[in-house]
Design an enzyme around this catalytic site. Structure first.
Site, PDB file in Angstrom:
ATOM      1  NE  ARG A 146       1.930  25.866  78.434  1.00  0.00           N
ATOM      2  CZ  ARG A 146       1.891  24.557  78.178  1.00  0.00           C
ATOM      3  NH1 ARG A 146       2.331  24.088  77.035  1.00  0.00           N
ATOM      4  NH2 ARG A 146       1.397  23.716  79.069  1.00  0.00           N
ATOM      5  CE  LYS A 211      -0.433  24.181  73.761  1.00  0.00           C
ATOM      6  NZ  LYS A 211      -0.314  22.812  73.308  1.00  0.00           N
ATOM      7  CB  CYS A 430       4.553  13.974  69.745  1.00  0.00           C
ATOM      8  SG  CYS A 430       4.184  12.329  70.384  1.00  0.00           S
ATOM      9  CB  CYS A 475      -0.495   9.642  74.612  1.00  0.00           C
ATOM     10  SG  CYS A 475      -0.496  11.374  75.068  1.00  0.00           S
ATOM     11  CB  CYS A 479       2.423  17.054  71.548  1.00  0.00           C
ATOM     12  SG  CYS A 479       2.005  16.910  73.290  1.00  0.00           S
TER      13      CYS A 479
HETATM   14  C1  HEM Z   1      -3.590  18.017  76.686  1.00  0.00           C
HETATM   15  C2  HEM Z   1      -2.618  17.543  77.253  1.00  0.00           C
HETATM   16  C3  HEM Z   1      -1.158  17.623  76.936  1.00  0.00           C
HETATM   17  C4  HEM Z   1      -0.221  17.217  77.802  1.00  0.00           C
HETATM   18  C5  HEM Z   1      -0.448  16.704  79.200  1.00  0.00           C
HETATM   19  C6  HEM Z   1       1.055  17.398  77.148  1.00  0.00           C
HETATM   20  C7  HEM Z   1       2.254  17.065  77.721  1.00  0.00           C
HETATM   21  C8  HEM Z   1       3.432  17.083  77.030  1.00  0.00           C
HETATM   22  C9  HEM Z   1       4.659  16.543  77.496  1.00  0.00           C
HETATM   23  C10 HEM Z   1       4.875  15.806  78.796  1.00  0.00           C
HETATM   24  C11 HEM Z   1       5.585  16.804  76.566  1.00  0.00           C
HETATM   25  C12 HEM Z   1       7.046  16.493  76.649  1.00  0.00           C
HETATM   26  C13 HEM Z   1       7.418  15.338  75.829  1.00  0.00           C
HETATM   27  C14 HEM Z   1       8.903  15.214  75.718  1.00  0.00           C
HETATM   28  O1  HEM Z   1       9.521  16.086  75.145  1.00  0.00           O
HETATM   29  O2  HEM Z   1       9.462  14.239  76.196  1.00  0.00           O
HETATM   30  C15 HEM Z   1       4.951  17.511  75.518  1.00  0.00           C
HETATM   31  C16 HEM Z   1       5.557  17.958  74.385  1.00  0.00           C
HETATM   32  C17 HEM Z   1       4.994  18.871  73.543  1.00  0.00           C
HETATM   33  N1  HEM Z   1       3.697  19.235  73.497  1.00  0.00           N
HETATM   34 FE1  HEM Z   1       2.289  18.577  74.678  1.00  0.00          FE
HETATM   35  N2  HEM Z   1       0.869  17.934  75.913  1.00  0.00           N
HETATM   36  C18 HEM Z   1      -0.465  18.075  75.715  1.00  0.00           C
HETATM   37  C19 HEM Z   1      -1.069  18.558  74.575  1.00  0.00           C
HETATM   38  C20 HEM Z   1      -0.405  19.295  73.605  1.00  0.00           C
HETATM   39  C21 HEM Z   1      -1.018  19.906  72.464  1.00  0.00           C
HETATM   40  C22 HEM Z   1      -2.483  19.837  72.130  1.00  0.00           C
HETATM   41  C23 HEM Z   1      -0.031  20.539  71.776  1.00  0.00           C
HETATM   42  C24 HEM Z   1      -0.103  21.360  70.512  1.00  0.00           C
HETATM   43  C25 HEM Z   1      -0.924  21.157  69.560  1.00  0.00           C
HETATM   44  C26 HEM Z   1       1.194  20.304  72.483  1.00  0.00           C
HETATM   45  C27 HEM Z   1       2.422  20.764  72.116  1.00  0.00           C
HETATM   46  C28 HEM Z   1       3.560  20.187  72.538  1.00  0.00           C
HETATM   47  C29 HEM Z   1       4.821  20.455  71.949  1.00  0.00           C
HETATM   48  C30 HEM Z   1       5.111  21.488  70.888  1.00  0.00           C
HETATM   49  C31 HEM Z   1       5.713  19.610  72.563  1.00  0.00           C
HETATM   50  C32 HEM Z   1       7.166  19.511  72.235  1.00  0.00           C
HETATM   51  C33 HEM Z   1       7.531  18.276  71.539  1.00  0.00           C
HETATM   52  C34 HEM Z   1       6.998  18.095  70.169  1.00  0.00           C
HETATM   53  O3  HEM Z   1       7.154  18.979  69.316  1.00  0.00           O
HETATM   54  O4  HEM Z   1       6.441  17.020  69.910  1.00  0.00           O
HETATM   55  N3  HEM Z   1       0.933  19.546  73.586  1.00  0.00           N
HETATM   56  N4  HEM Z   1       3.627  17.667  75.824  1.00  0.00           N
HETATM   57  S1  SF4 Z   2       1.977  13.902  75.771  1.00  0.00           S
HETATM   58 FE1  SF4 Z   2       2.449  14.755  73.797  1.00  0.00          FE
HETATM   59  S2  SF4 Z   2       4.618  14.223  73.499  1.00  0.00           S
HETATM   60 FE2  SF4 Z   2       3.815  12.858  75.069  1.00  0.00          FE
HETATM   61  S3  SF4 Z   2       3.152  11.041  73.923  1.00  0.00           S
HETATM   62 FE3  SF4 Z   2       1.385  12.357  74.230  1.00  0.00          FE
HETATM   63  S4  SF4 Z   2       1.269  13.493  72.369  1.00  0.00           S
HETATM   64 FE4  SF4 Z   2       3.322  12.682  72.467  1.00  0.00          FE
END
Ligand code: HEM
Ligand code: SF4
Length: 568
Positions: A146, A211, A430, A475, A479
């Site tokens: 990423r 990442k 998030c 959740c 993120c």
């Molecule tokens: C392990 C399973 C994970 C899944 C399935 C997942 C899925 C998603 C989804 C569906 C979104 C979109 C939410 C929206 O904008 O409506 C999102 C946002 C985001 N995720 Fe994840 N995520 C995961 C873990 C992580 C982790 C561990 C990180 C970084 C530490 C990360 C970084 C981000 C970032 C940077 C965004 C953009 C929105 C924000 O800044 O909150 N994700 N993720």
């Molecule tokens: S998948 Fe990431 S952005 Fe969506 S609710 Fe969980 S932590 Fe928040």
């Protein structure tokens, strides 16, 4: 004879295998204007192109009751290594948010922009437009390397130049070679080509997202150890001469599934700067070959490290690297500076770090933040840099522009560093509801009241100027890096959260689960005895997370919820 039956590969592996280099049937489905959704395979493949299909969760129940379809739409995420955009790219992104999105932009916890609520009919044009800005959305989601992150500080010296250039270089050379993205989204055609050869990824890409983050030890604002691969610069005579590679960091877990957990990356080896790409490719290939492709919940590099051990991983990396690797040496001490407010860049110019509420750039009520930032870019030519704490740094400000820039932003209702307590400044949330399909609770929309409640507790003890990092997610996927902060608040159900405490501000130690599930309304009252104990019993300068770590779960529970302890 007993036959060993391997578990089947996860369905996403099947979609990748037959996708012809991530093409699948995306092009035909986007061209079909009789439907506002795409099929399951395209849903998965579109992630590689930087977009998630979602629906508006606020309206879903009502629409279902009325027998109507959900409001399906797309989230689009740009890939912006090191978080840098030019003034003209910023203006073009802002324009896009108004033209096709919901009028807002969101700075993500990985230094890029997300747009929400893009209709399927506008998806191709939105992504093509980002490509025309010389940016891309390719590989900002999906099972690939990423967006590569690094410190946002626009300091003009050799070390920061190397961090920025290396983040940009790695991000671009580790992009997939498939031409699918250009064909589908820019040219608007998929002529049925076969897949291109992917020399590093191979035909099925990685088992899961990968990442990478890089830092020098004096600036761990990015939580480098939360990455699959965290790279820490070795600095000699003001120059980056080598890197310590730490592997197996990651945040995501699932409630009640102990086989899933967050992990802090472990130091694997060191290399000279000149050998960095060779090492990075070797580590990515190791994860490609050994990550679990049968279970996406256990597919990250962190589980390979724990299942096989660090020495085993090092041996596999050395096979790809083609030589023995040096031991990493002792881990340097990491620190976290504050990038908000005014700072000199080192070239006679200044930057202004502006705190943004949960990274959201919008015009809402009296706050005209989106307009203010756009005007700041137009009138002063500032170049925005996004931080991994969801804030924005306005860079390249001439000394005589400072007052004018501040006045303009103030007139648009922007908040400055000193308008907020540290806990508000260092809090993150998030997106969660209404756009994220995985959200179990609110996060962005409940950040303010939750933080205000804790801020009130700190005020009672005169501790409101203490730095505490609070990270809220909807959740357990994590993120907003909730397991790295002093205090992690992780959604379990509507209005209910798990509470984690005891991480350190420097991002080197995970926090631990204190409460499995408490109501949002109870967060302040349940934390009150702990904050009091910290106020009374902290050692000189001891942080909130450090205090909780020293006390441990049992003592903390005895203070605030002895009934829970008794029930365990
Ligand atoms: C392990 C399973 C994970 C899944 C399935 C997942 C899925 C998603 C989804 C569906 C979104 C979109 C939410 C929206 O904008 O409506 C999102 C946002 C985001 N995720 Fe994840 N995520 C995961 C873990 C992580 C982790 C561990 C990180 C970084 C530490 C990360 C970084 C981000 C970032 C940077 C965004 C953009 C929105 C924000 O800044 O909150 N994700 N993720
Ligand atoms: S998948 Fe990431 S952005 Fe969506 S609710 Fe969980 S932590 Fe928040």
């Amino acid at each position: 004879m007993t036959q060993i039956v391997s578990p089947p590969l996860s369905p996403v592996e099947g979609y990748k295998t037959v996708s012809r280099g991530l093409r699948g049937t995306i092009s035909a489905e986007l061209a079909d204007d009789t439907t506002i959704t795409v099929g399951e395979a395209s849903h998965s493949l579109l992630k590689f192109h930087g977009t998630y299909e979602q629906y508006d969760r606020d309206t879903a129940t009502q629409l279902k009751q009325a027998g109507l379809e959900k409001e399906w739409n797309f989230m689009v995420r740009a890939r912006i290594p090191a978080g840098r955009v030019t003034p003209s790219q910023y203006l073009a992104l802002d324009d896009l948010a108004g033209r096709y999105g919901n009028g807002t932009m969101r700075i993500t916890t990985r230094q890029t922009f997300q747009f929400h609520a893009i209709a399927k009919r506008n998806l191709r044009e939105t992504i093509a437009e980002i490509d025309r800005m010389l940016l891309t959305t390719m590989a900002s989601c999906g099972d690939v390397v990423r967006n590569v992150v690094t410190t946002a500080a626009p300091i003009q010296d050799a070390v920061h130049d190397t961090l920025r250039n290396t983040a940009e270089y790695l991000s671009s050379v580790l992009l997939p070679r498939s031409n699918a993205h250009h064909q589908i989204f820019v040219l608007g055609e998929d002529n049925g080509e076969e897949a291109e050869v992917e020399p590093m990824y191979g035909p099925t890409y990685l088992p899961r997202k990968f990442k990478i983050g890089l830092i020098h030890p004096d600036d761990n604002t990015i939580d480098v150890l939360s990455n699959d691969l965290g790279l820490i610069a070795e600095v000699t005579d003001g120059r980056v001469t080598g890197w310590v590679a730490c592997v197996g960091g990651g945040q995501g877990m699932t409630h009640n599934k102990p086989m899933t957990y967050p992990r802090v990356a472990s130091a694997l080896c060191r290399v000279d700067h000149a050998d960095l790409l060779r090492l990075v490719e070797a580590i990515v290939k190791t994860q490609r070959d050994h990550g679990d492709r049968t279970n996406r919940k256990r597919a990250r590099l962190k589980y390979v490290v724990d299942d096989h051990g660090l020495e085993w991983v090092k041996a596999r990396v050395e096979e790809h690297y083609g030589a023995p690797l040096d031991a990493p040496g002792p881990m340097p001490k990491l620190t976290v500076p504050d990038h908000l407010g005014w700072h000199e860049q080192g070239d006679g110019k200044w930057w202004l770090g502006l705190p943004l509420p949960a990274g959201r750039i919008a015009d809402v009520g009296a706050s005209r933040l989106r307009t203010g930032l756009r005007e700041a870019v137009i009138q002063f030519g500032v170049a925005p840099v996004m931080t991994t704490l969801q804030d924005i740094l306005l860079t390249n400000v001439e000394p005589d522009q400072r007052d004018g820039l501040e006045a303009l932003l103030k007139a648009h209702g922007a908040l400055f560093r000193d308008d907020l307590t540290p806990i508000a400044r260092w809090s993150m949330a998030c997106v969660a509801l209404p756009t994220c399909g995985l959200a179990l609770s609110e996060a962005e929309r409940s950040r303010e009241p939750i933080v205000a409640g804790i801020e009130g507790l700190l005020r009672q003890h005169g501790l409101e100027q203490e730095r505490i990092s609070v990270r809220i997610t909807g959740c357990p996927n994590g993120c907003a890096r909730p397991y790295d902060g002093d205090l992690g608040i992780v959604g379990r159900a509507p209005g209910a959260y798990a509470i984690f405490v005891g991480g350190d501000f420097e991002g080197t130690r995970l926090n631990f689960l204190l409460f499995e599930r408490i109501k949002e309304a109870e967060i302040t009252s349940k934390l009150a005895p702990i904050v009091t104990a910290w106020a009374v019993g902290r050692t000189q300068g001891e942080g909130f997370g450090d205090f909780c770590h020293r006390m441990g779960r049992e003592k903390l529970l005895a203070l605030t919820a002895p009934e829970m302890l008794a029930a365990e």
